[in-house]
Design an enzyme around this catalytic site. Structure first.
Site, PDB file in Angstrom:
ATOM      1  N   SER A  71      37.797  39.976  47.998  1.00 20.66           N
ATOM      2  CA  SER A  71      36.674  39.342  46.628  1.00 20.66           C
ATOM      3  C   SER A  71      36.046  39.500  47.201  1.00 20.66           C
ATOM      4  O   SER A  71      35.021  38.584  48.144  1.00 20.66           O
ATOM      5  CB  SER A  71      37.636  37.923  46.702  1.00 20.66           C
ATOM      6  OG  SER A  71      36.216  37.628  45.681  1.00 20.66           O
ATOM      7  N   ASP A  99      35.627  39.322  41.227  1.00 18.02           N
ATOM      8  CA  ASP A  99      36.279  37.633  40.404  1.00 18.02           C
ATOM      9  C   ASP A  99      34.626  37.824  39.114  1.00 18.02           C
ATOM     10  O   ASP A  99      33.159  37.564  39.231  1.00 18.02           O
ATOM     11  CB  ASP A  99      35.866  36.598  41.255  1.00 18.02           C
ATOM     12  CG  ASP A  99      37.732  36.569  42.122  1.00 18.02           C
ATOM     13  OD1 ASP A  99      37.331  36.314  43.754  1.00 18.02           O
ATOM     14  OD2 ASP A  99      38.242  37.312  41.695  1.00 18.02           O
ATOM     15  N   HIS A 157      38.935  40.841  38.302  1.00 16.75           N
ATOM     16  CA  HIS A 157      40.201  39.187  37.904  1.00 16.75           C
ATOM     17  C   HIS A 157      38.884  38.607  36.807  1.00 16.75           C
ATOM     18  O   HIS A 157      38.349  38.107  37.253  1.00 16.75           O
ATOM     19  CB  HIS A 157      40.187  38.635  38.697  1.00 16.75           C
ATOM     20  CG  HIS A 157      40.441  37.293  38.655  1.00 16.75           C
ATOM     21  ND1 HIS A 157      40.845  36.452  39.542  1.00 16.75           N
ATOM     22  CD2 HIS A 157      40.929  37.205  37.861  1.00 16.75           C
ATOM     23  CE1 HIS A 157      41.618  35.393  39.400  1.00 16.75           C
ATOM     24  NE2 HIS A 157      41.443  35.202  38.116  1.00 16.75           N
ATOM     25  N   MET A 194      37.661  35.575  34.592  1.00 17.38           N
ATOM     26  CA  MET A 194      38.329  34.028  34.466  1.00 17.38           C
ATOM     27  C   MET A 194      37.452  33.989  33.463  1.00 17.38           C
ATOM     28  O   MET A 194      36.193  33.411  33.566  1.00 17.38           O
ATOM     29  CB  MET A 194      37.612  33.323  35.680  1.00 17.38           C
ATOM     30  CG  MET A 194      38.618  33.767  36.922  1.00 17.38           C
ATOM     31  SD  MET A 194      38.989  33.292  38.516  1.00 17.38           S
ATOM     32  CE  MET A 194      37.754  34.860  38.933  1.00 17.38           C
ATOM     33  N   MET A 197      47.942  33.047  41.561  1.00 21.33           N
ATOM     34  CA  MET A 197      46.731  32.908  42.240  1.00 21.33           C
ATOM     35  C   MET A 197      47.231  31.273  42.486  1.00 21.33           C
ATOM     36  O   MET A 197      48.198  30.450  42.113  1.00 21.33           O
ATOM     37  CB  MET A 197      46.096  31.189  40.596  1.00 21.33           C
ATOM     38  CG  MET A 197      44.939  32.357  39.923  1.00 21.33           C
ATOM     39  SD  MET A 197      44.032  33.347  40.566  1.00 21.33           S
ATOM     40  CE  MET A 197      42.899  32.047  41.202  1.00 21.33           C
TER      41      MET A 197
HETATM   42  C1  DX5 Z   1      39.032  32.503  42.926  1.00 18.60           C
HETATM   43  C2  DX5 Z   1      38.998  33.752  43.426  1.00 18.60           C
HETATM   44  C3  DX5 Z   1      39.198  34.639  43.980  1.00 18.60           C
HETATM   45  C4  DX5 Z   1      38.595  34.055  45.424  1.00 18.60           C
HETATM   46  C5  DX5 Z   1      39.851  33.796  46.539  1.00 18.60           C
HETATM   47  O1  DX5 Z   1      38.555  31.890  41.319  1.00 18.60           O
HETATM   48  O2  DX5 Z   1      39.986  34.074  42.008  1.00 18.60           O
HETATM   49  O3  DX5 Z   1      39.257  35.768  44.278  1.00 18.60           O
HETATM   50  O4  DX5 Z   1      37.601  34.542  45.459  1.00 18.60           O
HETATM   51  O5  DX5 Z   1      38.435  33.459  48.002  1.00 18.60           O
HETATM   52  P1  DX5 Z   1      39.293  33.252  48.684  1.00 18.60           P
HETATM   53  O6  DX5 Z   1      40.411  34.294  49.927  1.00 18.60           O
HETATM   54  O7  DX5 Z   1      38.662  32.922  50.078  1.00 18.60           O
HETATM   55  O8  DX5 Z   1      40.078  31.983  48.757  1.00 18.60           O
HETATM   56 ZN    ZN Z   2      40.385  36.390  41.887  1.00 12.45          ZN
END
Ligand code: DX5
Ligand code: ZN
Length: 230
Positions: A11, A38, A69, A71, A140
């Site tokens: 990510s 993200d 992704h 959000m 998630m």
């Molecule tokens: C959180 C994101 C994830 C996050 C993962 O809302 O969707 O993709 O960046 O980061 P790590 O691997 O550091 O948990």
């Molecule tokens: Zn993500």
């Protein structure tokens, strides 16, 4: 040895934003398979990141799939811009769309692969009537909004449940739907996450803690070693 069953998708939330193109190039050269992008709107999640223009900016830096992704809420107005910016996968949270079926169709009509994202509390029931329209499920393993959080262990059970559902569907229809996991994936838990049924692993802080190409390569090789044991 690279086991093609599994995909590692760093990510870029944890990358150096001042050198994003070079970071994307380095992490793929270091052995990652996808780029996880993200998108946060400070509405659906309490954080703000980047939009289609940044996706367009990093597109020329790699041929690897860009896994967007979303959000965000609402979702629909961002789909065409991300498709045009070079997204390969676009996933969104069903709670953030008024018409989930229409949003999934919009992603596919724009030439991208479509996926639904399930927060820790979101039921897998959203899959029931949409399996024919999805290419990937993203579970998630943290609550969305930030990198660097700890993996929620109850996700392992949800992964097993989801694996069973996707396997039954593939047996019945021949259609494979990918199972991706996102949040708190580290060297010390990736093997058990894979054993529970995941095949695409988002890892932000774990990978980018390597700071540079050499560091990324070491970390990704360690991930691969762990996955070879599954
Ligand atoms: C959180 C994101 C994830 C996050 C993962 O809302 O969707 O993709 O960046 O980061 P790590 O691997 O550091 O948990
Ligand atoms: Zn993500």
């Amino acid at each position: 040895m690279k086991d093609n069953r599994f995909k590692i998708a760093p990510s870029i939330l944890s990358a150096d934003f001042a050198r994003l193109g070079a970071e994307v190039e380095d992490v793929i050269k270091a052995g990652a398979d996808w780029i996880h992008f993200d998108v946060m709107d400070n509405h659906y999640v309490p954080n703000l990141t980047f939009g289609p223009m940044v996706c367009k900016a990093i597109r020329p830096w790699t041929k690897a799939p860009i896994d967007v992704h979303l959000m965000v809420e609402p979702v629909d107005s961002l789909i065409e811009p991300f498709a045009k910016a070079g997204a390969d996968y676009i996933t969104f949270h069903p709670e953030a769309s008024r018409h989930v079926d229409r949003t999934l169709s919009l992603i596919r009509e724009n030439g991208c692969k479509a996926g639904l994202v399930f927060n820790p509390a979101t039921s897998l029931d959203w899959l029931t009537y949409e399996m024919d329209k999805i290419d990937m499920v993203l579970l998630m393993s943290v609550n969305p909004g930030f990198g660097g959080q700890s993996f929620l262990p109850e996700t392992l059970h949800k992964l097993q449940e989801c694996r069973w559902v996707l396997d039954q569907y593939e047996k019945k229809t021949g259609k494979k739907i990918l199972l991706e996991v996102d949040g708190g994936v580290k060297i010390d838990n990736i093997a058990e996450i894979a054993a529970a049924g995941a095949e695409v692993f988002v890892a932000g802080s774990a990978v980018f803690s390597g700071k540079n190409y050499e560091g990324y390569k070491k970390i990704i090789n360690n991930f691969r070693k762990e996955l070879d044991s599954v």
